[in-house]
Design an enzyme around this catalytic site. Structure first.
Site, PDB file in Angstrom:
ATOM      1  N   CYS A 193       2.238 -21.475 -47.866  1.00 50.79           N
ATOM      2  CA  CYS A 193       3.635 -21.237 -48.267  1.00 50.79           C
ATOM      3  C   CYS A 193       3.982 -21.915 -49.589  1.00 50.79           C
ATOM      4  O   CYS A 193       5.045 -21.671 -50.148  1.00 50.79           O
ATOM      5  CB  CYS A 193       4.599 -21.697 -47.178  1.00 50.79           C
TER       6      CYS A 193
ATOM      7  N   HIS B   2      16.209  -9.184 -53.841  1.00 48.91           N
ATOM      8  CA  HIS B   2      15.287  -9.004 -54.964  1.00 48.91           C
ATOM      9  C   HIS B   2      15.362 -10.151 -55.967  1.00 48.91           C
ATOM     10  O   HIS B   2      15.422  -9.939 -57.178  1.00 48.91           O
ATOM     11  CB  HIS B   2      15.498  -7.636 -55.637  1.00 48.91           C
TER      12      HIS B   2
ATOM     13  N   GLU C 236      12.277 -14.342 -40.776  1.00 47.36           N
ATOM     14  CA  GLU C 236      11.479 -14.311 -41.994  1.00 47.36           C
ATOM     15  C   GLU C 236      10.299 -13.359 -41.862  1.00 47.36           C
ATOM     16  O   GLU C 236       9.917 -12.689 -42.822  1.00 47.36           O
ATOM     17  CB  GLU C 236      10.974 -15.725 -42.305  1.00 47.36           C
TER      18      GLU C 236
END
Length: 146
Positions: A37, A78, A130
């Site tokens: 991550c 985005h 997520e």
């Protein structure tokens, strides 16, 4: 979005509304301990925001669903979350854009808006998925009078 059952927050209010929405965003967790991550990667986040209160506004809403979506979707969709330096940090672990911190941040943005409304409802839960198998729930601690 498919209908989903979310854990229900306990609250004393008469009205509760839930708004589901999604946004696509990239992030990285700037810590050696974050493993994979630590590298930039993206998700299609699925969020559910729960707002509760006793009074409706002058239009008969607890809060307009569209406003909740605009507060979050328009800001995060985005984007690279780490670039939003007002909300996130690469040096303060409590502000790394982890799922937990993003869920808390969604709460803070929504509640800041609600605090400025005449009927003052409360954001009582943010559910943030997520990945298909990983999600976080943020519930603020109750304050006096709530």
């Amino acid at each position: 979005m498919l209908q989903q059952i979310y854990p229900q927050p306990d609250h004393p209010y008469e009205y509760e509304l839930n708004k589901d929405f999604q946004f696509a965003a990239a992030h990285y967790v700037p810590s050696e301990e974050a493993g994979k991550c630590r590298r930039m990667h993206g998700h299609t986040y699925y969020a559910n925001v729960t707002v509760a209160g006793d009074e409706l506004d002058r239009t008969g809403f607890l809060v307009n669903f569209a406003i909740i979506k605009q507060l979050i979707h328009d800001r995060f969709d985005h984007t690279l979350l780490n670039d939003d330096r007002e909300l996130f940090s690469d040096t303060e672990p409590d502000r790394f854009p982890t799922t937990e911190v993003v869920a808390r941040t969604i709460y803070e943005l929504v509640q800041a808006y609600l605090d400025g409304t005449s009927n003052r409802p409360r954001c009582v839960q943010v559910f943030l998925r997520e990945t298909p198998t990983s999600y976080c729930i943020y519930r603020p601690k109750r304050k006096a009078g709530y």
